[in-house]
Structures are given as C-alpha cells and as structure tokens.
Design an enzyme around this catalytic site. Sequence first.
Site, PDB file in Angstrom:
ATOM      1  N   ARG A 100      11.923 -15.721  13.117  1.00 54.70           N
ATOM      2  CA  ARG A 100      11.028 -15.599  14.274  1.00 54.70           C
ATOM      3  C   ARG A 100       9.795 -14.859  13.774  1.00 54.70           C
ATOM      4  O   ARG A 100       9.843 -13.663  13.480  1.00 54.70           O
ATOM      5  CB  ARG A 100      11.735 -14.825  15.390  1.00 54.70           C
ATOM      6  N   HIS A 136       8.381 -23.919  18.989  1.00 57.44           N
ATOM      7  CA  HIS A 136       9.530 -23.163  19.492  1.00 57.44           C
ATOM      8  C   HIS A 136      10.672 -24.153  19.805  1.00 57.44           C
ATOM      9  O   HIS A 136      11.041 -24.340  20.964  1.00 57.44           O
ATOM     10  CB  HIS A 136       9.135 -22.387  20.748  1.00 57.44           C
ATOM     11  N   GLN A 139      13.897 -23.171  22.032  1.00 59.80           N
ATOM     12  CA  GLN A 139      13.679 -23.009  23.467  1.00 59.80           C
ATOM     13  C   GLN A 139      13.722 -24.358  24.180  1.00 59.80           C
ATOM     14  O   GLN A 139      14.324 -24.489  25.257  1.00 59.80           O
ATOM     15  CB  GLN A 139      12.331 -22.341  23.731  1.00 59.80           C
ATOM     16  N   ASP A 235       4.688 -20.378  31.175  1.00 56.30           N
ATOM     17  CA  ASP A 235       5.043 -19.465  30.088  1.00 56.30           C
ATOM     18  C   ASP A 235       4.103 -18.275  30.196  1.00 56.30           C
ATOM     19  O   ASP A 235       3.195 -18.246  31.032  1.00 56.30           O
ATOM     20  CB  ASP A 235       4.889 -20.191  28.746  1.00 56.30           C
ATOM     21  N   CYS A 277      10.520 -19.585  30.040  1.00 57.00           N
ATOM     22  CA  CYS A 277      11.300 -19.177  28.868  1.00 57.00           C
ATOM     23  C   CYS A 277      11.591 -17.677  28.828  1.00 57.00           C
ATOM     24  O   CYS A 277      12.436 -17.239  28.045  1.00 57.00           O
ATOM     25  CB  CYS A 277      10.595 -19.616  27.593  1.00 57.00           C
ATOM     26  N   ARG A 304      20.180 -20.653  25.711  1.00 56.53           N
ATOM     27  CA  ARG A 304      19.673 -20.334  24.374  1.00 56.53           C
ATOM     28  C   ARG A 304      20.843 -20.138  23.420  1.00 56.53           C
ATOM     29  O   ARG A 304      20.770 -20.526  22.251  1.00 56.53           O
ATOM     30  CB  ARG A 304      18.817 -19.058  24.415  1.00 56.53           C
TER      31      ARG A 304
END
Length: 321
Positions: A100, A136, A139, A235, A277, A304
């Site tokens: 990440r 991403h 997600q 988001d 998210c 997730r």
Amino acid sequence: MASKVHKAVPHLMTLADLTEPWLLPHGALAKKHASKLKLPSQSLFNKTIALLFSKRSTRTRLAAETSATLLGGRALFLGRDDIQLGRAFIGGMCQGIFARVGEHSEIEVSPRSPTYVNSRATRPFPVLNALSSLWHPTQILADLLTLHEHAYLFEENGSCGPLTVAYVGDAANVLHDMLVTYPRLGHKLRIASPPQYRAPAEVWRRVEELGCDKDIWWGEDPKEAVMGADVVVTDTWISMGQEAEKAERLKAFEGYQVTEELCRLGGANPNWKFMHCLPRKPHEVDDEVFYGPRSLVFPEADNRKWTIMALFDNLFGRWTH
C-alpha cells in the site's frame, strides 16, 4: 552452470490486468456446493506475506492479517519506518508482497521501481497492489462481491446486472479501477467531477484499450450523473497527502455531497443503494444516506477481508517458483 528459469510470476496492479472470466462471480456453482462448506485452504502454511504499508489503513491491514492467518500463514506488517523499500532479501524471507503505497511508481514491477527486487532477490515472488495513487483493485473486488451478495435488491431473479452505477466526486484510484472493470461486466458508469479532477491520461488509455469508454458518461453535474442510477458511489475528496489542498478541493466539490435530495432531483432509481470505500467524511455523504437503509458500506467493508483472502490464496498460496 545454467541459471534457473522461473515461470512467470503473478502480480496484480489493477483489475485492468484481469480478463473477464476472472471477474465473474461463481454464482450458481457456489450455491450448488453451499452444503459442502469446509475450512479455508491452508495454502499459506509455512509462508509469510510482507505487508509494505507506506500509507496507513485500518480495514486493509485487518483484512490482510486475518486472511493470512485463516490461510495458515503469517502477515508481517512493515510500516513506513520499518523497512527500506527495494531491499533484495525480501524474496528470500517472504513469499509475497502486499503493498500500500503513495505513487504508483513505488509498486510497479519494473527495473525503475524501488520495489523491483525480483531480478536481484534470492527468488522471485508475486506482488499485489493494496493501493497506489492510480489503482485500488482490492477495493473494487470487494465492491463487486457486495453487489452480487445484494443482487436481490436490484433484480427479482437475483442477478446483478446490468446496473447503472453513478460515481460523484474526485477521480482517484477507486474510480480508476471501476473504469476498467464495471463496463466489462456489462454495467454502465455515470460520473460527475469538476473538470480539473478527471482521470489521468495513463488511466484513460487503459480504459480505451479495453473498450470501456463506450459505456462511460462523464460530466460536471452530480444530478445528471445520478440519473437512472441503481448504485451511487463516492470516495474521499481529500486523500492522504492532499491536506494542503483541502480548502481548494472543498470549494471545487460544492454541491457534490450525496443526499436523498440530490438523487431525487437527479432521477436516480427509487431503490438506489449507496457505497463508499471508507473512511467517510460528512461533506461527502450525509448521515441520512450513510447510516440509512440505502447504505451498503458496512458489508462492503467486511468484504475487503474475503476478497483479499481469495487473492492471497490464489496469488501467494498457489504460486510455486
């Protein structure tokens, strides 16, 4: 002595890299074998996955650590101050990287990337993108699973498509993977963002290469974007590292807050649902929508874990070098 030749190492940077069969749900197959549930695969037994997090995340870390444990392995968390990216020995001690990061260049599997250790490592290993500035993928897999689990909300026969999905807000990594994925599954995307917050050229190039652009409408008016929407998504407007732009961004996104009134005036389907998210800020979506019956954000967050677990099993657990 001839050097050992390794077979291709599986990596996942974005869902644009996956062909359609990988994206489709098991559907009837899963239902058929529902009575034969068993313990998860132990494909990570005796294996360690390095979690390289230069950006923090509660959900992603919890999902990764619990997934590795359920698969019989271990997730080793390495924060920004714990390790220097690009150290060649990672491949000798771990069997995969879940990274990440900030800029996407930090995770690219290329000789220019700080994390490109395969050519110098003791052995090669797969790399999974947990989040970067451009993409991403984990997600969007969780979002798709959530939609399929709640298909009964959209169609009486339990199918999940085609749907009209509206996205209102900043064009960031979550939207980018939506752009290269949803149209390939038959869904249509309607997006509203200020002109200065559009997808970068390198992302849009992938969209066009996959032929997804024909099922994407993009404008500035949030009310126009939610017209006919089955699902409304937003988001954060201010991602980590953009705090200095807060005042400028809040001004640019005035009128973009997802509310019942916005979706009523815009003509969203009466039974529209909401996704985010997380973490969420009130200026992005009001409490009535976020905590109300339209919201799928909490099962979305739970998923997730299961989608990351599936990726760990497939990319890391079943990879042999």
